[in-house]
Design a protein around this motif. Structure first.
Motif, PDB file in Angstrom:
ATOM      1  N   GLU A 240       0.863  -1.184   0.000  1.00  0.00           N
ATOM      2  CA  GLU A 240       0.000   0.000   0.000  1.00  0.00           C
ATOM      3  C   GLU A 240       0.898   1.232   0.000  1.00  0.00           C
ATOM      4  OE1 GLU A 240      -3.294  -0.187  -0.071  1.00  0.00           O
ATOM      5  OE2 GLU A 240      -3.266  -2.375   0.086  1.00  0.00           O
ATOM      6  N   PHE A 241       0.423   2.329  -0.597  1.00  0.00           N
ATOM      7  CA  PHE A 241       1.206   3.571  -0.639  1.00  0.00           C
ATOM      8  C   PHE A 241       1.634   3.993   0.768  1.00  0.00           C
ATOM      9  CE2 PHE A 241       1.647   8.205  -0.689  1.00  0.00           C
ATOM     10  CZ  PHE A 241       2.566   8.355  -1.720  1.00  0.00           C
ATOM     11  N   LYS A 242       0.693   3.878   1.715  1.00  0.00           N
ATOM     12  CA  LYS A 242       0.994   4.348   3.085  1.00  0.00           C
ATOM     13  C   LYS A 242       2.102   3.519   3.755  1.00  0.00           C
ATOM     14  CE  LYS A 242      -2.770   1.859   5.494  1.00  0.00           C
ATOM     15  NZ  LYS A 242      -3.330   1.009   4.475  1.00  0.00           N
ATOM     16  N   ASN A 243       2.348   2.335   3.245  1.00  0.00           N
ATOM     17  CA  ASN A 243       3.406   1.498   3.838  1.00  0.00           C
ATOM     18  C   ASN A 243       4.762   1.653   3.153  1.00  0.00           C
ATOM     19  OD1 ASN A 243       1.498   0.486   5.585  1.00  0.00           O
ATOM     20  ND2 ASN A 243       0.974  -1.236   4.230  1.00  0.00           N
ATOM     21  N   LEU A 244       4.840   2.561   2.170  1.00  0.00           N
ATOM     22  CA  LEU A 244       6.124   2.765   1.493  1.00  0.00           C
ATOM     23  C   LEU A 244       7.015   3.679   2.315  1.00  0.00           C
ATOM     24  CD1 LEU A 244       4.967   3.405  -2.230  1.00  0.00           C
ATOM     25  CD2 LEU A 244       5.524   1.230  -1.123  1.00  0.00           C
ATOM     26  N   SER A 245       8.333   3.508   2.176  1.00  0.00           N
ATOM     27  CA  SER A 245       9.282   4.411   2.828  1.00  0.00           C
ATOM     28  C   SER A 245       9.199   5.764   2.110  1.00  0.00           C
ATOM     29  CB  SER A 245      10.696   3.844   2.721  1.00  0.00           C
ATOM     30  OG  SER A 245      11.111   3.907   1.364  1.00  0.00           O
ATOM     31  N   PRO A 246       9.675   6.874   2.748  1.00  0.00           N
ATOM     32  CA  PRO A 246       9.625   8.178   2.082  1.00  0.00           C
ATOM     33  C   PRO A 246      10.281   8.139   0.700  1.00  0.00           C
ATOM     34  CG  PRO A 246      10.239   8.451   4.374  1.00  0.00           C
ATOM     35  CD  PRO A 246      10.193   6.973   4.119  1.00  0.00           C
ATOM     36  N   ASP A 247      11.418   7.434   0.571  1.00  0.00           N
ATOM     37  CA  ASP A 247      12.085   7.320  -0.736  1.00  0.00           C
ATOM     38  C   ASP A 247      11.212   6.607  -1.759  1.00  0.00           C
ATOM     39  OD1 ASP A 247      14.304   8.667  -0.256  1.00  0.00           O
ATOM     40  OD2 ASP A 247      15.678   6.920  -0.166  1.00  0.00           O
ATOM     41  N   GLU A 248      10.625   5.507  -1.298  1.00  0.00           N
ATOM     42  CA  GLU A 248       9.759   4.731  -2.201  1.00  0.00           C
ATOM     43  C   GLU A 248       8.539   5.558  -2.612  1.00  0.00           C
ATOM     44  OE1 GLU A 248      10.638   0.138  -0.730  1.00  0.00           O
ATOM     45  OE2 GLU A 248       9.054   1.283   0.257  1.00  0.00           O
ATOM     46  N   GLN A 249       7.997   6.318  -1.662  1.00  0.00           N
ATOM     47  CA  GLN A 249       6.831   7.159  -1.993  1.00  0.00           C
ATOM     48  C   GLN A 249       7.187   8.156  -3.076  1.00  0.00           C
ATOM     49  OE1 GLN A 249       4.869   8.926   1.375  1.00  0.00           O
ATOM     50  NE2 GLN A 249       3.979   6.969   2.017  1.00  0.00           N
ATOM     51  N   LEU A 250       8.395   8.733  -2.950  1.00  0.00           N
ATOM     52  CA  LEU A 250       8.831   9.749  -3.916  1.00  0.00           C
ATOM     53  C   LEU A 250       8.894   9.210  -5.334  1.00  0.00           C
ATOM     54  CD1 LEU A 250      11.707  11.972  -2.469  1.00  0.00           C
ATOM     55  CD2 LEU A 250       9.585  12.700  -3.594  1.00  0.00           C
ATOM     56  N   GLN A 251       9.444   8.002  -5.479  1.00  0.00           N
ATOM     57  CA  GLN A 251       9.594   7.457  -6.840  1.00  0.00           C
ATOM     58  C   GLN A 251       8.407   6.601  -7.268  1.00  0.00           C
ATOM     59  OE1 GLN A 251      12.382   4.429  -7.688  1.00  0.00           O
ATOM     60  NE2 GLN A 251      12.257   3.432  -5.705  1.00  0.00           N
ATOM     61  N   SER A 252       7.369   6.535  -6.413  1.00  0.00           N
ATOM     62  CA  SER A 252       6.268   5.625  -6.732  1.00  0.00           C
ATOM     63  C   SER A 252       5.422   6.152  -7.896  1.00  0.00           C
ATOM     64  CB  SER A 252       5.379   5.412  -5.503  1.00  0.00           C
ATOM     65  OG  SER A 252       4.603   6.563  -5.278  1.00  0.00           O
ATOM     66  N   VAL A 253       4.800   5.212  -8.616  1.00  0.00           N
ATOM     67  CA  VAL A 253       3.899   5.548  -9.725  1.00  0.00           C
ATOM     68  C   VAL A 253       2.621   4.738  -9.525  1.00  0.00           C
ATOM     69  CG1 VAL A 253       3.577   5.419 -12.239  1.00  0.00           C
ATOM     70  CG2 VAL A 253       5.844   5.924 -11.301  1.00  0.00           C
ATOM     71  N   ASN A 254       1.481   5.422  -9.396  1.00  0.00           N
ATOM     72  CA  ASN A 254       0.221   4.679  -9.269  1.00  0.00           C
ATOM     73  C   ASN A 254      -0.444   4.529 -10.640  1.00  0.00           C
ATOM     74  OD1 ASN A 254      -1.148   7.033  -9.844  1.00  0.00           O
ATOM     75  ND2 ASN A 254      -1.747   7.444  -7.722  1.00  0.00           N
ATOM     76  N   PHE A 255      -1.621   3.922 -10.671  1.00  0.00           N
ATOM     77  CA  PHE A 255      -2.223   3.622 -11.971  1.00  0.00           C
ATOM     78  C   PHE A 255      -2.597   4.881 -12.747  1.00  0.00           C
ATOM     79  CE2 PHE A 255      -5.847   2.223 -14.707  1.00  0.00           C
ATOM     80  CZ  PHE A 255      -5.047   1.624 -15.658  1.00  0.00           C
ATOM     81  N   ALA A 256      -3.146   5.883 -12.036  1.00  0.00           N
ATOM     82  CA  ALA A 256      -3.527   7.124 -12.726  1.00  0.00           C
ATOM     83  C   ALA A 256      -2.278   7.765 -13.356  1.00  0.00           C
ATOM     84  CB  ALA A 256      -4.190   8.085 -11.750  1.00  0.00           C
ATOM     85  N   GLN A 257      -1.186   7.777 -12.601  1.00  0.00           N
ATOM     86  CA  GLN A 257       0.063   8.364 -13.118  1.00  0.00           C
ATOM     87  C   GLN A 257       0.603   7.554 -14.302  1.00  0.00           C
ATOM     88  OE1 GLN A 257       1.866   8.132  -9.262  1.00  0.00           O
ATOM     89  NE2 GLN A 257       1.607  10.330  -8.840  1.00  0.00           N
ATOM     90  N   LEU A 258       0.500   6.245 -14.204  1.00  0.00           N
ATOM     91  CA  LEU A 258       0.959   5.402 -15.312  1.00  0.00           C
ATOM     92  C   LEU A 258       0.134   5.690 -16.570  1.00  0.00           C
ATOM     93  CD1 LEU A 258       2.773   2.966 -16.253  1.00  0.00           C
ATOM     94  CD2 LEU A 258       0.781   1.537 -15.794  1.00  0.00           C
ATOM     95  N   LEU A 259      -1.187   5.805 -16.387  1.00  0.00           N
ATOM     96  CA  LEU A 259      -2.062   6.110 -17.531  1.00  0.00           C
ATOM     97  C   LEU A 259      -1.603   7.384 -18.224  1.00  0.00           C
ATOM     98  CD1 LEU A 259      -5.793   5.538 -16.492  1.00  0.00           C
ATOM     99  CD2 LEU A 259      -4.537   4.435 -18.351  1.00  0.00           C
TER     100      LEU A 259
END
Ligand code: 5AD
Ligand code: SF4
Length: 478
Positions: A240-259
């Motif tokens: 889940e996004f909330k369980n990512l580390s701050p670094d992981e959150q920064l580089q994360s891409v969700n489905f809307a962003q991928l679209l």
């Protein structure tokens, strides 16, 4: 699987796959695919891995020295069909012992070595995460051994493999964006056959989309069992996004962003996706669809049942009210969006009243299109272990027929509403009925047929709808 057709069971329609652009290999492989779009997409990965071993794909199994059947385990009738097919191939092998037969995909994963040992039907058994191992499995067979690999992976996404495109039209292609499923719907075998959910590196997805555009493709469909829970954070199992580390959150891409990233590859490249899950579909995704003209206005949002009680038993993670609210958001944010669904009739404990709630939900949503199935109990699922398959076959069938009839009426009514409107249609090929006609789809995923003129597959055309059937819109190019 075209919008507007009533499809009873797409999983039992096998399709021989072949490719024009990989005729370099001297050894011939025949590849037959059953089941969902993900399986067809996987077959393209298998074709790529085997191409590196000198194999080209043929659509004539008689000239093949290697036969792969990529299988589906979702309903019992899908498995029965494949089993019969394997027996046919086995008969060929008896005449020509040099032929190697492999079973791939979900049925391979479910039955593991049973197909090799007890039934002696095949030489190779390879689950959905072990396709990189196919050359090795093949050499084991050449050494006189039977070969099996059904290990499920926590990381495998085949991100670096360029699929050999087996779709015939050269216009539309699948891109797999994630694998596996963590949902545990109580009726479903997929979490057991395809393993845990993991997302694919978005950069490799964009590269693939760019390459497809360069190669002349004009539409990509992003595939996953539950695309709304796509989340890239560097690799590995779903978090889940909330369980990512701050670094992981920064580089994360969700489905809307991928679209958005895929839609930005080129405005002339259409983007579709499948499958959405009602519990995870966000307004952020809907707004992204509304923002980009080339993200198609079409959502396949399987409801399975219109009864909250049944949905609870199915462990779907939403109730009727939540689902209808999602539909309301779609209609508000993307007016005119095409919507389709999947239904299962006769799930454990489904009463006549529960079934009526499904009919009433259909009446209030009025889907453009639906896939409809009778419940089929699958080994090891929660439903098989903890519930009773207690709706008799006759009632399952009657309920299925009732929803099919209603959907047919709704599909026809929905199509009639398009008459008089004009749509931008991406042309996919020549109509099945006449060489003088082309067919394509509008953004809402309706199939449109019209006179050929000077147009060709891959072109966009502005088409005015003048007539329809329950399956097809008939148009005139403007
Ligand atoms: N029986 C009948 N239909 C099923 N589906 C999944 N599992 C089963 C089953 N055990 C249907 C669901 C799903 C679609 C891909 O297949 O409707 O959305
Ligand atoms: Fe069939 Fe599901 Fe496997 Fe697709 S993922 S092949 S639908 S069992």
């Amino acid at each position: 699987m075209k919008n507007g057709e009533i499809v009873l069971d797409e999983a039992i329609q096998g399709q021989a796959l072949s490719s024009d652009n990989n005729s370099t290999g001297s050894k011939k492989m025949y590849l037959e695919s059953y089941g969902c779009q993900m399986n067809f997409s996987d077959s393209e990965i298998v074709a790529s891995i085997m191409k590196d071993q000198g194999y080209s794909v043929t659509d004539n199994y008689k000239e093949a020295e290697l036969i792969f059947v990529n299988t589906c385990a979702i309903r019992e009738n899908a498995e029965t069909k494949v089993r019969n097919r394997l027996k046919e191939y086995n008969a060929i092998k008896r005449k020509n012992p040099g032929v190697v037969i492999g079973v791939l995909g979900c049925m391979a994963e479910r039955l593991k070595s049973k197909l090799l040992e007890e039934e002696k039907l095949v030489d190779i058994v390879a689950g959905p995460d072990s396709y990189r191992d196919l050359p090795n499995l093949l050499s084991q067979v050449e050494d006189g051994r039977k070969a099996v690999n059904v290990i499920l992976s926590k990381e495998e996404t085949y991100a670096d493999i360029s699929p050999v495109r087996l779709s015939k039209n050269g216009v539309t292609a699948f891109i797999s964006i994630m694998r596996g499923c963590d949902n545990m719907c109580s009726f479903c075998v997929v979490p057991f056959t395809r393993g845990r959910e993991r997302s694919r590196d978005p950069d490799t997805i964009i590269d693939e989309a760019q390459q497809l555009y360069k190669d002349g493709f004009r539409e990509v469909t992003l595939l996953g069992q539950n695309v709304d829970s796509y989340l890239w954070y560097g690799g590995g199992l779903k978090k889940e996004f909330k369980n990512l580390s701050p670094d992981e959150q920064l580089q994360s891409v969700n489905f809307a962003q991928l679209l958005e990233k895929v839609a930005s590859v080129n405005k002339e490249l259409r983007v579709r996706f499948s499958t959405s899950h009602p519990k995870d579909m966000t307004d952020e995704v809907l707004h992204m669809m509304a923002k980009h003209e080339n993200i198609c206005d079409y959502i396949h949002l399987p409801v399975q049942s219109g009864s909250s009680e049944v949905l609870q038993n199915m462990n779907r993670g939403y109730d009727r009210e939540w689902y209808l609210n999602r539909i309301k958001s779609i209609r508000e944010i993307i007016p005119g969006c095409g919507i389709s669904s999947d239904f299962i009739t006769g799930f454990c404990d489904e009463s006549e009243q529960n079934h009526k709630e499904t009919l009433s939900l259909m009446e209030s949503v009025k889907y453009d299109f639906a896939y409809m199935f009778k419940y089929s109990e699958r080994p090891n699922t929660q439903a098989e272990r903890k519930m009773t398959d207690n709706v008799d076959e006759k009632s399952k069938k009657e309920r299925l027929n009732e929803i099919i009839q209603l959907q047919q009426k709704h599909s026809f009514e929905a199509n009639q509403k398009h008459v008089g409107n004009s749509y931008k249609v991406l042309i996919e090929g020549t109509s099945r009925k006449s060489d003088a006609e082309l067919f394509g789809r509008n953004s809402q995923n309706n199939v449109v047929v019209f006179a050929k003129g000077e147009l060709k597959p891959g072109d966009y055309a502005e088409v005015k709808i003048v007539d329809c059937t329950s399956a097809t819109l008939i148009g005139e190019v403007l």
